[in-house]
Design a protein around this motif. Structure first.
Motif, short mmCIF file in Angstrom:
data_model
loop_
_atom_site.label_atom_id
_atom_site.label_comp_id
_atom_site.label_asym_id
_atom_site.label_seq_id
_atom_site.Cartn_x
_atom_site.Cartn_y
_atom_site.Cartn_z
N ILE A 151 47.72 43.93 50.49
CA ILE A 151 48.23 44.10 49.21
C ILE A 151 49.01 45.57 49.33
O ILE A 151 48.49 46.28 49.34
CB ILE A 151 47.45 43.94 48.09
N LYS A 152 50.48 45.46 49.37
CA LYS A 152 51.35 46.55 49.21
C LYS A 152 52.09 46.48 48.17
O LYS A 152 52.86 47.74 47.77
CB LYS A 152 52.21 46.73 50.48
N THR A 153 52.21 45.67 47.41
CA THR A 153 53.23 45.49 46.15
C THR A 153 52.09 44.77 45.03
O THR A 153 51.56 43.60 45.17
CB THR A 153 54.20 44.76 46.10
N LEU A 154 51.78 45.40 43.91
CA LEU A 154 50.85 45.08 42.89
C LEU A 154 51.44 45.32 41.57
O LEU A 154 52.10 46.41 41.18
CB LEU A 154 49.40 45.95 43.16
N GLY A 172 45.53 59.81 49.47
CA GLY A 172 46.40 60.54 50.55
C GLY A 172 47.17 59.41 50.84
O GLY A 172 48.31 59.85 51.65
N GLN A 173 47.38 58.16 50.14
CA GLN A 173 48.58 57.38 50.61
C GLN A 173 49.56 57.32 49.70
O GLN A 173 49.67 57.84 48.51
CB GLN A 173 47.75 55.82 50.29
N LYS A 174 50.63 57.11 50.22
CA LYS A 174 52.09 57.38 49.70
C LYS A 174 52.35 56.18 48.78
O LYS A 174 52.38 55.06 49.09
CB LYS A 174 53.19 57.46 50.60
N VAL A 175 52.53 56.24 47.33
CA VAL A 175 52.64 55.46 46.41
C VAL A 175 53.63 55.64 45.84
O VAL A 175 54.23 56.69 45.37
CB VAL A 175 51.15 55.54 45.21
N LEU A 176 54.36 54.49 45.37
CA LEU A 176 55.54 54.39 44.57
C LEU A 176 55.14 53.79 43.30
O LEU A 176 54.69 52.46 43.26
CB LEU A 176 56.74 53.70 45.22
N LEU A 177 55.51 54.36 41.81
CA LEU A 177 55.13 53.72 40.82
C LEU A 177 56.34 53.31 40.23
O LEU A 177 57.13 54.11 39.78
CB LEU A 177 54.30 54.71 39.88
N VAL A 235 53.06 49.97 46.45
CA VAL A 235 54.12 49.87 45.42
C VAL A 235 53.36 49.54 44.32
O VAL A 235 52.91 48.29 44.24
CB VAL A 235 55.47 49.25 45.65
N ILE A 236 53.22 50.14 43.36
CA ILE A 236 52.61 49.53 41.94
C ILE A 236 53.56 49.51 40.93
O ILE A 236 54.23 50.53 40.66
CB ILE A 236 51.34 50.57 41.33
N VAL A 237 53.65 48.22 40.27
CA VAL A 237 54.72 48.04 39.38
C VAL A 237 54.26 47.60 37.96
O VAL A 237 53.50 46.67 37.60
CB VAL A 237 55.65 46.65 39.93
N ASP A 238 54.89 48.26 36.82
CA ASP A 238 54.55 48.04 35.38
C ASP A 238 55.57 47.16 35.22
O ASP A 238 56.58 47.23 34.90
CB ASP A 238 54.68 49.18 34.89
#
Length: 248
Positions: free
Chosen positions: A52-55, A81-86, A168-171
């Protein structure tokens, strides 16, 4: 279609507003913050066979706490430590720019409405002030959110983001209010439903699950939000997973 030109390692000291919502920053050792870490761990366990890389996190209706859960989950993910994009993809009722005190004149809608073949996202994605966490606000409210989220441009953006970030976590918007989440959920690796104790109706939660299944989304389960337990002050988060949506 190319979105990223170069890697931007610059970190910001941007001040976080509405800190009471970001309990994983203000009180990282609290029991509630630990519950968010448990939620992160559970999602990782469910991703063993299918990474899972896009949630996305959604809810049945508005004001059920999905944005607060989304933001805090992104923070505890970045703390590993992971690179996260919100990403704020709730284009009708955006909150990310207010929570993190961001400039919202450019954002996701800027990317999706641009006619340029190549976009330098370093000028649009903003630092959070938290190590490893980058932010993409919604940008100006468009007249056609569902069309933008279902566009090829959105698919290209998600592909580019997957290549650059570990997660990548998406609202996204509530399921029963608009169709936006249905059209984007099929392009994401997984979706989690946020339900609020004492507010989310059972029929609403079941309908949200039905709509996600109709969209062929990978629904992992649900998170129970605003749980009141013995000895608490009436504020908190619980977590849980289920496949049928029968429990509130």
């Amino acid at each position: 279609m190319s979105f990223f030109h170069r890697r931007n390692e610059n970190q910001s000291n941007a001040r976080i507003h509405n800190g009471a919502q970001l309990i994983t920053v203000m009180h990282p050792k609290s029991p509630i913050s630990e519950q968010f870490r448990t939620l992160r761990t559970n999602i990782n366990f469910m991703a063993i066979d299918h990474p899972i890389k896009t949630l996305a996190l959604t809810s049945a209706n508005a004001s059920e706490g999905k944005s607060t859960v989304t933001d805090n989950l992104a923070i505890v993910w970045a703390q590993t430590g992971q690179k996260v994009l919100l990403v704020d993809a709730d284009l009708r009722r955006s909150t990310l720019h207010r929570t993190f005190n961001l400039d919202n004149r450019e954002g996701l809608t800027t990317i999706l409405t641009s006619r340029a073949h190549t976009i330098d996202l370093n000028t649009i994605i903003q630092p959070s002030g938290i190590d490893n966490l980058s932010l993409l606000p919604s940008g100006p409210t468009p007249p056609n959110p569902a069309e933008l989220l279902s566009s090829q441009r959105m698919k290209d953006f998600l592909k580019a983001a997957r290549e650059r970030y570990d997660m990548v976590i998406v609202d996204v918007p509530p399921m029963l209010v608009v169709t936006d989440t249905q059209v984007i959920s099929r392009d994401l690796d997984a979706v989690v439903l946020v339900v609020k104790q004492g507010q989310t109706q059972k029929l609403g939660a079941k309908r949200a699950v039905e709509l996600l299944k109709m969209a062929h989304a990978n629904l992992l389960g649900y998170v129970m939000n605003d749980v009141v337990s013995d000895g608490s002050a009436g504020y908190g988060y619980g977590y849980g997973y289920g496949n049928d949506g029968d429990d509130e």
